[in-house]
Design a protein around this motif. Structure first.
Motif, PDB file in Angstrom:
ATOM      1  N   LEU A 105       5.073  75.609  20.515  1.00 40.67           N
ATOM      2  CA  LEU A 105       5.148  74.513  21.485  1.00 40.67           C
ATOM      3  C   LEU A 105       5.244  73.173  20.761  1.00 40.67           C
ATOM      4  O   LEU A 105       6.067  72.324  21.122  1.00 40.67           O
ATOM      5  CB  LEU A 105       3.930  74.531  22.414  1.00 40.67           C
ATOM      6  N   LYS A 106       4.417  72.988  19.752  1.00 38.92           N
ATOM      7  CA  LYS A 106       4.442  71.729  18.999  1.00 38.92           C
ATOM      8  C   LYS A 106       5.817  71.486  18.378  1.00 38.92           C
ATOM      9  O   LYS A 106       6.234  70.342  18.216  1.00 38.92           O
ATOM     10  CB  LYS A 106       3.368  71.741  17.904  1.00 38.92           C
ATOM     11  N   GLU A 107       6.518  72.570  18.068  1.00 40.07           N
ATOM     12  CA  GLU A 107       7.856  72.461  17.486  1.00 40.07           C
ATOM     13  C   GLU A 107       8.938  72.309  18.546  1.00 40.07           C
ATOM     14  O   GLU A 107      10.117  72.219  18.228  1.00 40.07           O
ATOM     15  CB  GLU A 107       8.135  73.682  16.609  1.00 40.07           C
ATOM     16  N   GLY A 108       8.535  72.311  19.835  1.00 42.05           N
ATOM     17  CA  GLY A 108       9.494  72.062  20.901  1.00 42.05           C
ATOM     18  C   GLY A 108      10.015  73.292  21.619  1.00 42.05           C
ATOM     19  O   GLY A 108      11.026  73.216  22.325  1.00 42.05           O
ATOM     20  N   SER A 109       9.328  74.435  21.482  1.00 41.66           N
ATOM     21  CA  SER A 109       9.782  75.662  22.130  1.00 41.66           C
ATOM     22  C   SER A 109       9.466  75.637  23.622  1.00 41.66           C
ATOM     23  O   SER A 109       8.306  75.625  24.031  1.00 41.66           O
ATOM     24  CB  SER A 109       9.104  76.880  21.489  1.00 41.66           C
ATOM     25  N   TYR A 110      10.527  75.645  24.412  1.00 37.49           N
ATOM     26  CA  TYR A 110      10.350  75.674  25.865  1.00 37.49           C
ATOM     27  C   TYR A 110       9.819  77.041  26.293  1.00 37.49           C
ATOM     28  O   TYR A 110       9.072  77.151  27.265  1.00 37.49           O
ATOM     29  CB  TYR A 110      11.665  75.342  26.574  1.00 37.49           C
ATOM     30  N   LYS A 111      10.164  78.083  25.562  1.00 38.55           N
ATOM     31  CA  LYS A 111       9.650  79.421  25.856  1.00 38.55           C
ATOM     32  C   LYS A 111       8.128  79.458  25.691  1.00 38.55           C
ATOM     33  O   LYS A 111       7.420  80.040  26.516  1.00 38.55           O
ATOM     34  CB  LYS A 111      10.312  80.444  24.925  1.00 38.55           C
ATOM     35  N   ALA A 112       7.612  78.843  24.647  1.00 39.09           N
ATOM     36  CA  ALA A 112       6.165  78.772  24.429  1.00 39.09           C
ATOM     37  C   ALA A 112       5.504  77.966  25.549  1.00 39.09           C
ATOM     38  O   ALA A 112       4.444  78.342  26.054  1.00 39.09           O
ATOM     39  CB  ALA A 112       5.860  78.140  23.069  1.00 39.09           C
ATOM     40  N   PHE A 113       6.154  76.873  25.943  1.00 44.21           N
ATOM     41  CA  PHE A 113       5.631  76.060  27.047  1.00 44.21           C
ATOM     42  C   PHE A 113       5.536  76.902  28.320  1.00 44.21           C
ATOM     43  O   PHE A 113       4.519  76.893  29.015  1.00 44.21           O
ATOM     44  CB  PHE A 113       6.533  74.842  27.280  1.00 44.21           C
ATOM     45  N   ASN A 114       6.605  77.640  28.642  1.00 48.27           N
ATOM     46  CA  ASN A 114       6.606  78.497  29.832  1.00 48.27           C
ATOM     47  C   ASN A 114       5.504  79.547  29.772  1.00 48.27           C
ATOM     48  O   ASN A 114       4.869  79.860  30.789  1.00 48.27           O
ATOM     49  CB  ASN A 114       7.961  79.185  30.012  1.00 48.27           C
ATOM     50  N   SER A 115       5.279  80.088  28.601  1.00 47.39           N
ATOM     51  CA  SER A 115       4.234  81.093  28.430  1.00 47.39           C
ATOM     52  C   SER A 115       2.857  80.501  28.763  1.00 47.39           C
ATOM     53  O   SER A 115       2.067  81.110  29.481  1.00 47.39           O
ATOM     54  CB  SER A 115       4.260  81.611  26.994  1.00 47.39           C
ATOM     55  N   LEU A 116       2.590  79.310  28.256  1.00 48.00           N
ATOM     56  CA  LEU A 116       1.312  78.647  28.540  1.00 48.00           C
ATOM     57  C   LEU A 116       1.221  78.238  30.011  1.00 48.00           C
ATOM     58  O   LEU A 116       0.165  78.344  30.630  1.00 48.00           O
ATOM     59  CB  LEU A 116       1.133  77.426  27.636  1.00 48.00           C
ATOM     60  N   TYR A 117       2.338  77.784  30.558  1.00 48.21           N
ATOM     61  CA  TYR A 117       2.384  77.405  31.966  1.00 48.21           C
ATOM     62  C   TYR A 117       2.006  78.599  32.840  1.00 48.21           C
ATOM     63  O   TYR A 117       1.161  78.491  33.731  1.00 48.21           O
ATOM     64  CB  TYR A 117       3.785  76.897  32.312  1.00 48.21           C
ATOM     65  N   GLU A 118       2.630  79.737  32.563  1.00 47.66           N
ATOM     66  CA  GLU A 118       2.344  80.933  33.354  1.00 47.66           C
ATOM     67  C   GLU A 118       0.902  81.396  33.184  1.00 47.66           C
ATOM     68  O   GLU A 118       0.269  81.858  34.130  1.00 47.66           O
ATOM     69  CB  GLU A 118       3.313  82.057  32.980  1.00 47.66           C
ATOM     70  N   GLN A 119       0.375  81.243  31.975  1.00 47.07           N
ATOM     71  CA  GLN A 119      -0.982  81.704  31.717  1.00 47.07           C
ATOM     72  C   GLN A 119      -2.034  80.804  32.370  1.00 47.07           C
ATOM     73  O   GLN A 119      -3.060  81.294  32.841  1.00 47.07           O
ATOM     74  CB  GLN A 119      -1.229  81.768  30.214  1.00 47.07           C
ATOM     75  N   TYR A 120      -1.803  79.500  32.407  1.00 46.27           N
ATOM     76  CA  TYR A 120      -2.841  78.567  32.848  1.00 46.27           C
ATOM     77  C   TYR A 120      -2.625  77.952  34.220  1.00 46.27           C
ATOM     78  O   TYR A 120      -3.521  77.304  34.754  1.00 46.27           O
ATOM     79  CB  TYR A 120      -3.014  77.446  31.812  1.00 46.27           C
ATOM     80  N   PHE A 121      -1.452  78.135  34.824  1.00 43.81           N
ATOM     81  CA  PHE A 121      -1.175  77.485  36.096  1.00 43.81           C
ATOM     82  C   PHE A 121      -2.226  77.827  37.153  1.00 43.81           C
ATOM     83  O   PHE A 121      -2.802  76.949  37.778  1.00 43.81           O
ATOM     84  CB  PHE A 121       0.231  77.841  36.602  1.00 43.81           C
ATOM     85  N   ASP A 122      -2.460  79.112  37.379  1.00 42.01           N
ATOM     86  CA  ASP A 122      -3.396  79.519  38.432  1.00 42.01           C
ATOM     87  C   ASP A 122      -4.813  79.035  38.158  1.00 42.01           C
ATOM     88  O   ASP A 122      -5.513  78.587  39.071  1.00 42.01           O
ATOM     89  CB  ASP A 122      -3.386  81.037  38.606  1.00 42.01           C
ATOM     90  N   LEU A 123      -5.251  79.129  36.903  1.00 46.36           N
ATOM     91  CA  LEU A 123      -6.601  78.668  36.554  1.00 46.36           C
ATOM     92  C   LEU A 123      -6.753  77.171  36.804  1.00 46.36           C
ATOM     93  O   LEU A 123      -7.743  76.721  37.385  1.00 46.36           O
ATOM     94  CB  LEU A 123      -6.898  78.958  35.077  1.00 46.36           C
ATOM     95  N   LEU A 124      -5.764  76.402  36.355  1.00 55.13           N
ATOM     96  CA  LEU A 124      -5.830  74.955  36.526  1.00 55.13           C
ATOM     97  C   LEU A 124      -5.729  74.589  37.995  1.00 55.13           C
ATOM     98  O   LEU A 124      -6.434  73.706  38.478  1.00 55.13           O
ATOM     99  CB  LEU A 124      -4.717  74.270  35.722  1.00 55.13           C
ATOM    100  N   TYR A 125      -4.871  75.292  38.713  1.00 53.66           N
ATOM    101  CA  TYR A 125      -4.710  75.031  40.142  1.00 53.66           C
ATOM    102  C   TYR A 125      -6.040  75.248  40.864  1.00 53.66           C
ATOM    103  O   TYR A 125      -6.472  74.425  41.670  1.00 53.66           O
ATOM    104  CB  TYR A 125      -3.625  75.943  40.740  1.00 53.66           C
TER     105      TYR A 125
END
Length: 190
Positions: A11-31
């Motif tokens: 993610l720090k290197e700019g990977s949108y795939k890594a961002f999506n992975s974190l988004y999917e993992q944390y969206f429900d918890l954060l919501y």
């Protein structure tokens, strides 16, 4: 320590795939965490989306030695505080506060909604807690971890987590009486 250092490095290197992975993992918890504070699906969706946008914008600032989840949740909580701060300056909200004051819902002074004073008061109030009470309060109420997660992390029973948290909230509720409405919104009603 982060659970997924490789994904964060990507993610720090700019990977949108890594961002999506974190988004999917944390969206429900954060919501769930934000909805517990706002009780508004619209406001929650907006805050969660803004938090993830900030993750992408600030991805190079991610500290690999700190918990990503805690960083994300704190960022969202700060956004909520900023949003509430704006609402407090809205004339319609001022009318609502006057109404609440008339109904004696514990609004003592206009400056009860000064966030800097609130945060300073909270820091001072935490000094009255034992180190374990502070630790459990911060993990559960500020970082959004569940009692099970805290119990596993600290290697204590869930009941101990609840006991320490109850003790901490009792003390803080008394110490934060001048800011009861804000304290309630952020820490008691969820």
């Amino acid at each position: 320590m982060n659970q997924h250092p490789e994904i964060l490095r990507q993610l720090k290197e700019g990977s949108y795939k890594a961002f999506n992975s974190l988004y999917e993992q944390y969206f429900d918890l954060l919501y769930g965490f934000i909805f517990g504070l706002t009780r508004s699906h619209e406001q929650t969706r907006e805050l969660v989306q803004e938090a993830f946008i900030k993750v992408w914008i600030n991805r190079q600032k991610i500290d690999m030695n700190l918990s990503f989840k805690a960083w994300l949740f704190k960022m969202a909580q700060n956004q909520l505080k900023d949003q509430l701060k704006k609402q407090f300056n809205n004339p319609i909200f001022e009318d609502y506060l006057i109404h609440c004051s008339d109904e004696q819902l514990s609004l003592n002074e206009q400056d009860s909604f000064d966030f800097e004073a609130f945060n300073q008061s909270l820091a001072k109030a935490k000094e009255k807690l034992s180190p374990r009470q502070v630790q459990i309060f911060e993990l559960t109420k500020e970082q959004g971890l569940s009692a099970t997660e805290v119990a596993n992390r600290l290697q204590i029973s869930e009941q101990s987590v609840y006991n320490y948290l109850h003790q901490a909230l009792s003390i803080l509720r008394k110490e934060m009486s001048a800011f009861y409405t804000l304290f309630f919104m952020f820490f008691l009603h969820s």
